[in-house]
Design a protein around this motif. Sequence first.
Motif, PDB file in Angstrom:
ATOM      1  N   THR A  15       7.223 -13.511  25.724  1.00 41.51           N
ATOM      2  CA  THR A  15       5.821 -13.216  26.020  1.00 41.51           C
ATOM      3  C   THR A  15       5.593 -11.711  26.065  1.00 41.51           C
ATOM      4  O   THR A  15       4.615 -11.196  25.535  1.00 41.51           O
ATOM      5  CB  THR A  15       5.405 -13.856  27.364  1.00 41.51           C
ATOM      6  N   SER A  16       6.515 -11.015  26.680  1.00 43.85           N
ATOM      7  CA  SER A  16       6.424  -9.558  26.753  1.00 43.85           C
ATOM      8  C   SER A  16       6.501  -8.947  25.355  1.00 43.85           C
ATOM      9  O   SER A  16       5.756  -8.018  25.033  1.00 43.85           O
ATOM     10  CB  SER A  16       7.549  -9.023  27.635  1.00 43.85           C
ATOM     11  N   SER A  17       7.370  -9.483  24.519  1.00 46.25           N
ATOM     12  CA  SER A  17       7.497  -8.983  23.146  1.00 46.25           C
ATOM     13  C   SER A  17       6.208  -9.212  22.368  1.00 46.25           C
ATOM     14  O   SER A  17       5.740  -8.327  21.644  1.00 46.25           O
ATOM     15  CB  SER A  17       8.655  -9.675  22.428  1.00 46.25           C
ATOM     16  N   PHE A  18       5.633 -10.401  22.500  1.00 40.60           N
ATOM     17  CA  PHE A  18       4.366 -10.679  21.819  1.00 40.60           C
ATOM     18  C   PHE A  18       3.268  -9.740  22.303  1.00 40.60           C
ATOM     19  O   PHE A  18       2.457  -9.251  21.527  1.00 40.60           O
ATOM     20  CB  PHE A  18       3.934 -12.134  22.024  1.00 40.60           C
ATOM     21  N   SER A  19       3.251  -9.487  23.580  1.00 39.47           N
ATOM     22  CA  SER A  19       2.252  -8.587  24.149  1.00 39.47           C
ATOM     23  C   SER A  19       2.428  -7.173  23.596  1.00 39.47           C
ATOM     24  O   SER A  19       1.447  -6.508  23.237  1.00 39.47           O
ATOM     25  CB  SER A  19       2.373  -8.584  25.673  1.00 39.47           C
ATOM     26  N   ASN A  20       3.673  -6.722  23.506  1.00 37.05           N
ATOM     27  CA  ASN A  20       3.946  -5.388  22.951  1.00 37.05           C
ATOM     28  C   ASN A  20       3.544  -5.302  21.480  1.00 37.05           C
ATOM     29  O   ASN A  20       2.943  -4.321  21.047  1.00 37.05           O
ATOM     30  CB  ASN A  20       5.425  -5.025  23.107  1.00 37.05           C
ATOM     31  N   VAL A  21       3.890  -6.336  20.721  1.00 37.13           N
ATOM     32  CA  VAL A  21       3.540  -6.356  19.297  1.00 37.13           C
ATOM     33  C   VAL A  21       2.024  -6.341  19.143  1.00 37.13           C
ATOM     34  O   VAL A  21       1.475  -5.601  18.326  1.00 37.13           O
ATOM     35  CB  VAL A  21       4.162  -7.583  18.586  1.00 37.13           C
ATOM     36  N   SER A  22       1.356  -7.140  19.943  1.00 40.98           N
ATOM     37  CA  SER A  22      -0.103  -7.200  19.883  1.00 40.98           C
ATOM     38  C   SER A  22      -0.715  -5.846  20.217  1.00 40.98           C
ATOM     39  O   SER A  22      -1.622  -5.370  19.537  1.00 40.98           O
ATOM     40  CB  SER A  22      -0.616  -8.267  20.845  1.00 40.98           C
ATOM     41  N   SER A  23      -0.204  -5.216  21.242  1.00 35.41           N
ATOM     42  CA  SER A  23      -0.706  -3.905  21.648  1.00 35.41           C
ATOM     43  C   SER A  23      -0.442  -2.865  20.556  1.00 35.41           C
ATOM     44  O   SER A  23      -1.322  -2.068  20.218  1.00 35.41           O
ATOM     45  CB  SER A  23      -0.039  -3.488  22.953  1.00 35.41           C
ATOM     46  N   ASN A  24       0.759  -2.882  20.010  1.00 36.66           N
ATOM     47  CA  ASN A  24       1.102  -1.931  18.945  1.00 36.66           C
ATOM     48  C   ASN A  24       0.268  -2.180  17.689  1.00 36.66           C
ATOM     49  O   ASN A  24      -0.148  -1.238  17.021  1.00 36.66           O
ATOM     50  CB  ASN A  24       2.592  -2.019  18.605  1.00 36.66           C
ATOM     51  N   LEU A  25       0.033  -3.437  17.383  1.00 36.52           N
ATOM     52  CA  LEU A  25      -0.761  -3.777  16.204  1.00 36.52           C
ATOM     53  C   LEU A  25      -2.202  -3.295  16.371  1.00 36.52           C
ATOM     54  O   LEU A  25      -2.786  -2.748  15.434  1.00 36.52           O
ATOM     55  CB  LEU A  25      -0.726  -5.289  15.947  1.00 36.52           C
ATOM     56  N   CYS A  26      -2.738  -3.461  17.557  1.00 35.77           N
ATOM     57  CA  CYS A  26      -4.107  -2.983  17.813  1.00 35.77           C
ATOM     58  C   CYS A  26      -4.184  -1.469  17.646  1.00 35.77           C
ATOM     59  O   CYS A  26      -5.117  -0.952  17.031  1.00 35.77           O
ATOM     60  CB  CYS A  26      -4.564  -3.387  19.212  1.00 35.77           C
ATOM     61  N   GLY A  27      -3.197  -0.772  18.177  1.00 37.77           N
ATOM     62  CA  GLY A  27      -3.162   0.687  18.027  1.00 37.77           C
ATOM     63  C   GLY A  27      -3.042   1.092  16.568  1.00 37.77           C
ATOM     64  O   GLY A  27      -3.706   2.025  16.105  1.00 37.77           O
ATOM     65  N   PHE A  28      -2.194   0.385  15.840  1.00 39.08           N
ATOM     66  CA  PHE A  28      -2.019   0.657  14.413  1.00 39.08           C
ATOM     67  C   PHE A  28      -3.324   0.428  13.657  1.00 39.08           C
ATOM     68  O   PHE A  28      -3.726   1.244  12.824  1.00 39.08           O
ATOM     69  CB  PHE A  28      -0.908  -0.245  13.850  1.00 39.08           C
ATOM     70  N   MET A  29      -3.995  -0.669  13.951  1.00 44.79           N
ATOM     71  CA  MET A  29      -5.251  -0.994  13.267  1.00 44.79           C
ATOM     72  C   MET A  29      -6.336   0.041  13.592  1.00 44.79           C
ATOM     73  O   MET A  29      -7.107   0.426  12.715  1.00 44.79           O
ATOM     74  CB  MET A  29      -5.725  -2.403  13.644  1.00 44.79           C
ATOM     75  N   GLU A  30      -6.387   0.497  14.827  1.00 42.12           N
ATOM     76  CA  GLU A  30      -7.355   1.533  15.189  1.00 42.12           C
ATOM     77  C   GLU A  30      -7.068   2.821  14.423  1.00 42.12           C
ATOM     78  O   GLU A  30      -7.982   3.484  13.928  1.00 42.12           O
ATOM     79  CB  GLU A  30      -7.326   1.784  16.695  1.00 42.12           C
ATOM     80  N   GLY A  31      -5.795   3.161  14.318  1.00 40.93           N
ATOM     81  CA  GLY A  31      -5.410   4.349  13.552  1.00 40.93           C
ATOM     82  C   GLY A  31      -5.775   4.210  12.083  1.00 40.93           C
ATOM     83  O   GLY A  31      -6.291   5.146  11.464  1.00 40.93           O
ATOM     84  N   MET A  32      -5.517   3.049  11.512  1.00 39.32           N
ATOM     85  CA  MET A  32      -5.857   2.805  10.106  1.00 39.32           C
ATOM     86  C   MET A  32      -7.365   2.881   9.895  1.00 39.32           C
ATOM     87  O   MET A  32      -7.835   3.435   8.902  1.00 39.32           O
ATOM     88  CB  MET A  32      -5.338   1.430   9.653  1.00 39.32           C
ATOM     89  N   ASN A  33      -8.111   2.337  10.826  1.00 43.04           N
ATOM     90  CA  ASN A  33      -9.571   2.382  10.730  1.00 43.04           C
ATOM     91  C   ASN A  33     -10.053   3.831  10.704  1.00 43.04           C
ATOM     92  O   ASN A  33     -10.921   4.200   9.911  1.00 43.04           O
ATOM     93  CB  ASN A  33     -10.201   1.612  11.889  1.00 43.04           C
ATOM     94  N   SER A  34      -9.461   4.646  11.553  1.00 41.61           N
ATOM     95  CA  SER A  34      -9.823   6.061  11.592  1.00 41.61           C
ATOM     96  C   SER A  34      -9.481   6.750  10.274  1.00 41.61           C
ATOM     97  O   SER A  34     -10.286   7.510   9.728  1.00 41.61           O
ATOM     98  CB  SER A  34      -9.093   6.737  12.749  1.00 41.61           C
ATOM     99  N   HIS A  35      -8.296   6.471   9.749  1.00 45.32           N
ATOM    100  CA  HIS A  35      -7.878   7.082   8.483  1.00 45.32           C
ATOM    101  C   HIS A  35      -8.762   6.610   7.323  1.00 45.32           C
ATOM    102  O   HIS A  35      -9.160   7.414   6.474  1.00 45.32           O
ATOM    103  CB  HIS A  35      -6.411   6.772   8.183  1.00 45.32           C
ATOM    104  N   LEU A  36      -9.054   5.330   7.284  1.00 48.54           N
ATOM    105  CA  LEU A  36      -9.907   4.803   6.211  1.00 48.54           C
ATOM    106  C   LEU A  36     -11.313   5.396   6.284  1.00 48.54           C
ATOM    107  O   LEU A  36     -11.927   5.684   5.259  1.00 48.54           O
ATOM    108  CB  LEU A  36      -9.962   3.277   6.268  1.00 48.54           C
TER     109      LEU A  36
END
Length: 117
Positions: A15-36
């Motif tokens: 559960t902790s791993s899924f939470s970390n992946v989800s959090s990291n993915l959200c951060g990655f997507m926000e960064g990609m949105n900014s770059h795009l």
Amino acid sequence: MDKAKKKMSGVVDLTSSFSNVSSNLCGFMEGMNSHLSSIASAFATTQQHEQVLMAREIEHEVIKIPGLTRIQAMIAARKLASDTSSLSIFYQCPDDEWQKDFVLNLIHPDLPSSFTF
């Protein structure tokens, strides 16, 4: 009991791993949105600059046609800049006389083709 604790610990870790992946993915997507967004803005700026340069080039070409007034040349340049098919035809005209006829027809489509200024 020891087996149950290990199983529960594994579930918590998963559960902790899924939470970390989800959090990291959200951060990655926000960064990609900014770059795009930055890339899209750069493309838009480049496109606007190219349109200005193209309009100037078209205006320069149309002004060189003998027998056109400045107003006719400006109207024609504006119309040619906004219509790529007409622009293509304009550049395919073999000489100034053809270009003049084409421009006059472009800016005065209601006049008969035999009409000359």
